[in-house]
Enzyme design. Structure first.
Site, PDB file in Angstrom:
ATOM      1  N   LYS A 118     -15.236 -26.360 -61.958  1.00  0.00           N
ATOM      2  CA  LYS A 118     -15.806 -25.237 -61.236  1.00  0.00           C
ATOM      3  C   LYS A 118     -15.031 -25.006 -59.940  1.00  0.00           C
ATOM      4  O   LYS A 118     -14.329 -25.917 -59.531  1.00  0.00           O
ATOM      5  CB  LYS A 118     -17.302 -25.451 -61.001  1.00  0.00           C
ATOM      6  N   HIS A 153     -20.118 -31.167 -63.541  1.00  0.00           N
ATOM      7  CA  HIS A 153     -20.193 -32.632 -63.428  1.00  0.00           C
ATOM      8  C   HIS A 153     -21.637 -33.147 -63.481  1.00  0.00           C
ATOM      9  O   HIS A 153     -21.862 -34.326 -63.722  1.00  0.00           O
ATOM     10  CB  HIS A 153     -19.440 -33.151 -62.191  1.00  0.00           C
ATOM     11  N   LYS A 177     -23.868 -36.888 -65.615  1.00  0.00           N
ATOM     12  CA  LYS A 177     -24.812 -37.869 -65.059  1.00  0.00           C
ATOM     13  C   LYS A 177     -25.731 -38.375 -66.174  1.00  0.00           C
ATOM     14  O   LYS A 177     -26.323 -37.583 -66.905  1.00  0.00           O
ATOM     15  CB  LYS A 177     -25.656 -37.228 -63.944  1.00  0.00           C
ATOM     16  N   GLU A 193     -29.256 -32.475 -50.250  1.00  0.00           N
ATOM     17  CA  GLU A 193     -28.150 -33.310 -49.767  1.00  0.00           C
ATOM     18  C   GLU A 193     -28.306 -33.527 -48.263  1.00  0.00           C
ATOM     19  O   GLU A 193     -28.834 -32.652 -47.565  1.00  0.00           O
ATOM     20  CB  GLU A 193     -26.815 -32.617 -50.015  1.00  0.00           C
ATOM     21  N   HIS A 251     -25.032 -26.154 -61.591  1.00  0.00           N
ATOM     22  CA  HIS A 251     -25.797 -27.402 -61.677  1.00  0.00           C
ATOM     23  C   HIS A 251     -27.301 -27.169 -61.880  1.00  0.00           C
ATOM     24  O   HIS A 251     -27.929 -27.762 -62.753  1.00  0.00           O
ATOM     25  CB  HIS A 251     -25.610 -28.235 -60.405  1.00  0.00           C
ATOM     26  N   LYS A 301     -27.884 -28.280 -47.916  1.00  0.00           N
ATOM     27  CA  LYS A 301     -27.152 -29.342 -47.232  1.00  0.00           C
ATOM     28  C   LYS A 301     -27.854 -29.666 -45.912  1.00  0.00           C
ATOM     29  O   LYS A 301     -28.613 -28.858 -45.396  1.00  0.00           O
ATOM     30  CB  LYS A 301     -25.719 -28.887 -46.970  1.00  0.00           C
TER      31      LYS A 301
HETATM   32  C1  BG6 Z   1     -20.438 -29.774 -56.056  1.00  0.00           C
HETATM   33  C2  BG6 Z   1     -20.598 -28.862 -54.877  1.00  0.00           C
HETATM   34  O1  BG6 Z   1     -20.265 -29.018 -57.242  1.00  0.00           O
HETATM   35  O2  BG6 Z   1     -21.616 -30.560 -56.184  1.00  0.00           O
HETATM   36  C3  BG6 Z   1     -20.840 -29.653 -53.611  1.00  0.00           C
HETATM   37  O3  BG6 Z   1     -19.424 -28.070 -54.734  1.00  0.00           O
HETATM   38  C4  BG6 Z   1     -22.022 -30.575 -53.794  1.00  0.00           C
HETATM   39  O4  BG6 Z   1     -21.040 -28.813 -52.508  1.00  0.00           O
HETATM   40  C5  BG6 Z   1     -21.860 -31.395 -55.062  1.00  0.00           C
HETATM   41  O5  BG6 Z   1     -22.075 -31.432 -52.666  1.00  0.00           O
HETATM   42  C6  BG6 Z   1     -23.120 -32.182 -55.357  1.00  0.00           C
HETATM   43  O6  BG6 Z   1     -22.845 -33.079 -56.375  1.00  0.00           O
HETATM   44  P1  BG6 Z   1     -23.638 -34.447 -56.467  1.00  0.00           P
HETATM   45  O7  BG6 Z   1     -23.126 -35.072 -57.723  1.00  0.00           O
HETATM   46  O8  BG6 Z   1     -23.343 -35.208 -55.215  1.00  0.00           O
HETATM   47  O9  BG6 Z   1     -25.079 -34.049 -56.543  1.00  0.00           O
END
Ligand code: BG6
Length: 512
Positions: A173, A203, A207, A241, A265, A361
């Site tokens: 992405k 991604h 998980k 986050e 996501h 965030k």
């Molecule tokens: C990424 C985003 O795709 O996913 C980031 O670009 C974000 O901004 C991240 O922090 C979060 O991934 P994870 O696996 O830490 O939840």
């Protein structure tokens, strides 16, 4: 009479026979565009190292890292070794110390090709290096290079598959920045490739806890009968986050929380929770169901979405700067670092059940989870217990950092009178399965090598995700939708609480 089955963590219940384990991947050259970059060093190579440790790679596996940086094979190997040693020391690879034999096996198979992504010479050299064998082309590069690289690969004949060789392209992405750019990118990729050759990575699907959602729903008898509008009041999806934009200010300014997290996501999480059972675990059967449920999301009304931006505050006692003070961010930025929304799904299973989601965030805590809030039980039996005192039945699928499932319900408190108390039952991955640390990319890379696209997004999945958020993007572009500030370390802006309060509901606390 059947015997009670008592399971200890780590024990297998009767009937569970460990299988022979997954098969080795076929021989393959993995060409990583952006092979000198961060993603390769921090995620891809450690994940591949873990696959070596698991015995899943063929002797004929190799990596060609393509980049224009000032590296050569020796210096790249040295750089990768340093990162791996660091990661292993921090328990981010799979062993307490680097397994020298495994690392040697892998690092000897890494080579560097210096070249520009728009130079046809790069692709001619690749052609002779790749020969006639299987290849995976991994685009670990900025999105503007996706279409040009794929066009060059095709021009050089590198994407041509035959009976005896596969040619696949992995795309990271961001996949477009709105619905029309995602469609355009899909069209460009499909000019050069068949859909079956394209592996679009999200991604989150790497998980274990996300993959477990389908296992939980469809391999157990007792969840699915309850998984519908008769029994579920609403669903909350949270991806919180504590990190800020870090060094990605320039990227984030034009992206924002909605584009960064939601069409990809969060929509994947929604699809996993809300989709119908696929007819099999074939890639297309699963992806058909995901597309169907995303297509059934009712058109988002701009009044059902809240955008926020963090101001200065503190997290765990540490002062935090506001978003507008971050490097490469405009002091007048209108980019959102938080988004909350209410969605509904127009189908028989979910009509009338709101799905609330929030992501942001610099929030109070790092937590990704899906909370299924069940309807209250009829309360006639507990006349002396006001219904709002009954513990709500909530099943929480914990994605990260806690990994597991919790169920909250009421139980009788010990004593001569009937009083109910809230209790919680907890399944924790770590209690049952001894898994080493992983980057989350192992399954995705391995699946791509063996040609299993189940965990990758098909073109229509990506477009369906964008279609859900497009009304919000349009409304914001037209100047609607105020930006609500929230102090770093809070749970988001008050307006996000109001979104649920107007339906008589509230978010689960972020802390706790
Ligand atoms: C990424 C985003 O795709 O996913 C980031 O670009 C974000 O901004 C991240 O922090 C979060 O991934 P994870 O696996 O830490 O939840």
């Amino acid at each position: 009479m059947s015997e009670a089955l008592e399971l200890e963590p780590g024990a297998l219940p009767d009937g569970d026979i460990p299988d022979a384990g997954p098969r080795r991947s076929p021989p393959c050259t993995m060409v990583i565009f952006g092979g000198g970059g961060d993603l390769t060093r921090r995620l891809l190579v450690p994940a591949i190292y873990n696959l070596v440790g698991a015995g899943l790679l063929d002797e004929g596996f190799s990596i060609i890292a393509v980049d224009w940086s000032d590296l050569d094979t020796e210096s790249l190997r040295t750089q990768l070794s340093e990162t791996m040693r660091q990661f292993v020391a921090q328990r981010r690879a799979s062993a307490a110390s680097l397994q020298e034999e495994n690392w040697e096996w892998l690092s000897q198979r890494v080579s560097f090709l210096r070249g520009a992504f728009d130079d046809s010479q790069t692709y001619q050299t690749l052609s002779s290096l790749c020969g006639v064998g299987n290849c995976v082309f991994y685009l670990a590069v900025a999105a503007r290079f996706f279409a040009p690289i794929v066009a060059q690969l095709e021009g050089a004949g590198l994407t041509r598959e035959t009976e005896s060789r596969f040619r696949r392209v992995v795309v990271e992405k961001p996949f477009g920045s709105d619905l029309s750019s995602a469609r355009a990118l899909n069209a460009q990729l499909r000019n050069a490739l068949d859909e079956s050759q394209i592996y679009r990575i999200d991604h989150y699907l790497g998980k274990e806890t996300v993959q477990n959602i389908l296992a939980l729903r469809f391999s157990n008898g007792f969840f699915e009968p309850l998984w519908n509008r008769q029994n579920i009041d609403h669903v909350q999806i949270t991806a919180a986050e504590t990190v800020g934009v870090e060094k990605r200010g320039r990227f984030y300014e034009t992206t924002g929380a909605l584009r960064d997290m939601v069409p990809n996501h969060i929509m994947q999480l929604l699809a996993m929770v809300a989709m119908e059972a696929p007819i099999s675990f074939d890639a297309d059967a699963v992806r058909d169901e995901k597309s169907k449920v995303l297509a059934a999301v009712h058109q988002l009304s701009p009044g059902d979405i809240v955008r926020g931006q963090y101001a200065a505050g503190s997290i765990a006692g540490r002062p935090m700067a506001g978003y507008r003070e971050e490097p490469d961010v405009s002091p007048e930025s209108e980019t959102e670092s938080f988004v909350a929304m209410k969605l509904t799904i127009d189908n028989w299973r979910w009509a009338g059940v709101p799905f609330y989601m929030r992501t942001g965030k610099r929030l109070a805590t790092r937590k990704t989870e899906i909370a299924i809030h069940f309807k209250q039980a009829p309360y006639a039996l507990f006349r002396d217990t006001p219904v709002d005192k009954l513990t709500p039945n909530i099943m929480v699928l914990q994605i990260q950092p806690s990994e597991g499932v919790t169920m909250q319900f009421s139980a009788k408190m010990p004593g001569p009178t009937v009083k109910l108390g809230g209790v919680r039952m907890k399944f924790d991955y770590a209690d049952w399965f001894q898994e080493g640390p992983s980057t989350g990319y192992e399954t995705l890379i391995y699946d791509c090598l063996i040609g299993d696209a189940t965990l990758f997004q098909r073109a229509d999945n990506v477009e369906a995700g964008w279609a859900v958020v497009q009304p919000a993007l349009d409304a914001w572009a037209a100047g609607h939708g105020s930006l609500h500030p929230y102090a770093a370390g809070k749970a988001g802006p008050d307006a996000a609480d109001a979104l649920l309060a107007r339906d008589g509901r509230h978010w689960l606390r972020l802390n706790g």
